[in-house]
Design an enzyme around this catalytic site. Sequence first.
Site, PDB file in Angstrom:
ATOM      1  N   GLY A  14       0.774  -1.236   0.000  1.00  0.00           N
ATOM      2  CA  GLY A  14       0.000   0.000   0.000  1.00  0.00           C
ATOM      3  C   GLY A  14       0.801   1.279   0.000  1.00  0.00           C
ATOM      4  O   GLY A  14       0.317   2.317   0.451  1.00  0.00           O
ATOM      5  N   ASN A  16       1.537   3.051  -2.578  1.00  0.00           N
ATOM      6  CA  ASN A  16       0.846   3.988  -3.484  1.00  0.00           C
ATOM      7  C   ASN A  16      -0.417   4.536  -2.825  1.00  0.00           C
ATOM      8  O   ASN A  16      -0.752   5.710  -2.989  1.00  0.00           O
ATOM      9  CB  ASN A  16       0.525   3.300  -4.804  1.00  0.00           C
ATOM     10  CG  ASN A  16       1.742   3.248  -5.714  1.00  0.00           C
ATOM     11  OD1 ASN A  16       2.134   4.258  -6.277  1.00  0.00           O
ATOM     12  ND2 ASN A  16       2.356   2.096  -5.819  1.00  0.00           N
ATOM     13  N   ILE A  95      -6.895  -9.457 -12.004  1.00  0.00           N
ATOM     14  CA  ILE A  95      -7.283  -8.979 -13.341  1.00  0.00           C
ATOM     15  C   ILE A  95      -8.806  -8.918 -13.370  1.00  0.00           C
ATOM     16  O   ILE A  95      -9.485  -9.899 -13.029  1.00  0.00           O
ATOM     17  CB  ILE A  95      -6.769  -9.948 -14.437  1.00  0.00           C
ATOM     18  CG1 ILE A  95      -5.231 -10.031 -14.369  1.00  0.00           C
ATOM     19  CG2 ILE A  95      -7.229  -9.511 -15.828  1.00  0.00           C
ATOM     20  CD1 ILE A  95      -4.494  -8.751 -14.764  1.00  0.00           C
ATOM     21  N   LEU A  96      -9.358  -7.777 -13.727  1.00  0.00           N
ATOM     22  CA  LEU A  96     -10.814  -7.602 -13.730  1.00  0.00           C
ATOM     23  C   LEU A  96     -11.354  -7.912 -15.130  1.00  0.00           C
ATOM     24  O   LEU A  96     -10.684  -7.674 -16.138  1.00  0.00           O
ATOM     25  CB  LEU A  96     -11.158  -6.171 -13.319  1.00  0.00           C
ATOM     26  CG  LEU A  96     -10.734  -5.821 -11.868  1.00  0.00           C
ATOM     27  CD1 LEU A  96     -10.774  -4.307 -11.649  1.00  0.00           C
ATOM     28  CD2 LEU A  96     -11.634  -6.541 -10.862  1.00  0.00           C
ATOM     29  N   HIS A 112       1.355   1.579 -13.244  1.00  0.00           N
ATOM     30  CA  HIS A 112       2.194   0.444 -13.650  1.00  0.00           C
ATOM     31  C   HIS A 112       3.659   0.886 -13.566  1.00  0.00           C
ATOM     32  O   HIS A 112       3.998   1.974 -14.060  1.00  0.00           O
ATOM     33  CB  HIS A 112       1.833  -0.020 -15.068  1.00  0.00           C
ATOM     34  CG  HIS A 112       2.642  -1.203 -15.501  1.00  0.00           C
ATOM     35  ND1 HIS A 112       2.406  -2.477 -15.032  1.00  0.00           N
ATOM     36  CD2 HIS A 112       3.722  -1.295 -16.317  1.00  0.00           C
ATOM     37  CE1 HIS A 112       3.289  -3.312 -15.559  1.00  0.00           C
ATOM     38  NE2 HIS A 112       4.111  -2.602 -16.345  1.00  0.00           N
ATOM     39  N   GLU A 183       6.135   6.681  -9.160  1.00  0.00           N
ATOM     40  CA  GLU A 183       4.783   6.243  -8.783  1.00  0.00           C
ATOM     41  C   GLU A 183       4.118   7.143  -7.764  1.00  0.00           C
ATOM     42  O   GLU A 183       2.963   7.564  -7.948  1.00  0.00           O
ATOM     43  CB  GLU A 183       4.850   4.822  -8.212  1.00  0.00           C
ATOM     44  CG  GLU A 183       5.267   3.784  -9.226  1.00  0.00           C
ATOM     45  CD  GLU A 183       5.328   2.417  -8.625  1.00  0.00           C
ATOM     46  OE1 GLU A 183       4.398   2.032  -7.896  1.00  0.00           O
ATOM     47  OE2 GLU A 183       6.321   1.724  -8.881  1.00  0.00           O
TER      48      GLU A 183
HETATM   49  C1  GRF Z   1       4.693  -2.084  -6.698  1.00  0.00           C
HETATM   50  O1  GRF Z   1       5.524  -2.916  -7.483  1.00  0.00           O
HETATM   51  C2  GRF Z   1       4.158  -0.999  -7.556  1.00  0.00           C
HETATM   52  O2  GRF Z   1       5.102  -0.660  -8.539  1.00  0.00           O
HETATM   53  C3  GRF Z   1       2.975  -1.608  -8.205  1.00  0.00           C
HETATM   54  O3  GRF Z   1       2.443  -2.511  -7.234  1.00  0.00           O
HETATM   55  C4  GRF Z   1       3.483  -2.885  -6.323  1.00  0.00           C
HETATM   56  C5  GRF Z   1       3.065  -2.691  -4.884  1.00  0.00           C
HETATM   57  O4  GRF Z   1       2.710  -1.367  -4.697  1.00  0.00           O
HETATM   58  N1  GRF Z   1       2.019  -0.594  -8.571  1.00  0.00           N
HETATM   59  P1  GRF Z   1       2.114  -0.861  -3.269  1.00  0.00           P
HETATM   60  O5  GRF Z   1       3.301  -0.613  -2.375  1.00  0.00           O
HETATM   61  O6  GRF Z   1       1.212  -1.956  -2.725  1.00  0.00           O
HETATM   62  O7  GRF Z   1       1.385   0.397  -3.615  1.00  0.00           O
END
Ligand code: GRF
Length: 204
Positions: A14, A16, A95-96, A112, A183
């Site tokens: 989490g 992001n 995948i949805l 991504h 990101e």
């Molecule tokens: C990371 O590899 C990120 O690049 C991709 O999902 C993975 C986990 O991200 N989007 P997070 O720390 O759970 O957001």
Amino acid sequence: MERIRIAVLVSGGGTNLQALLDAEAAGTLKSGKISAVISDRPGAYALERARKAGVPAWEISRKACGGREAFEARLAEVLRESGAEIIVLAGFLSILSADFTRDWDHRMLNIHPSLIPSFCGEGFYGLKVHEAALARGVKLTGATVHFVNEIPDGGEIIAQQAVEVCPEDTPETLQRRVMEQAEWILLPRAAEEVCRKRLEERNA
Ligand code: GRF
């Protein structure tokens, strides 16, 4: 001030999601409000981040639902309950289906960890993306935010940010740099832009 309700779908740590929560707290994400966090993996640390931020969170286990149809039906029910208008996939690994994504056309974003169209699509997720970038010997990689459609990582690109690959990089060090320099910056910005446009269209 009216704000667009956002549901963030997660599967793992989490970071992001945390970038989105921090952006909302800092006022840079101001046209949207994170109103729900939904994990397809029970116990994902992202759920702890939601709890600490006081955001309602749900666990929807595909296994417990007994298949993709029941999983997506439950997901749709929780999304309705949350009043979400925008979905952000933040490290979400399920995948949805095409049917599901069609219901959220231009209302579902994904982050991504590469510069699409490189190193994306079926089987490219998490560290695998960075392993492929290192194996190919690219000097630049980065991250992409895009709208989600029925093709994995195939939707319209919203934003990209390039990140340098260092000679001594491992997949882990490269992943960390792409998160920090791309990101965690791109996703809040893109969420704000999509929500702001939605508000403008509504109030036009
Ligand atoms: C990371 O590899 C990120 O690049 C991709 O999902 C993975 C986990 O991200 N989007 P997070 O720390 O759970 O957001």
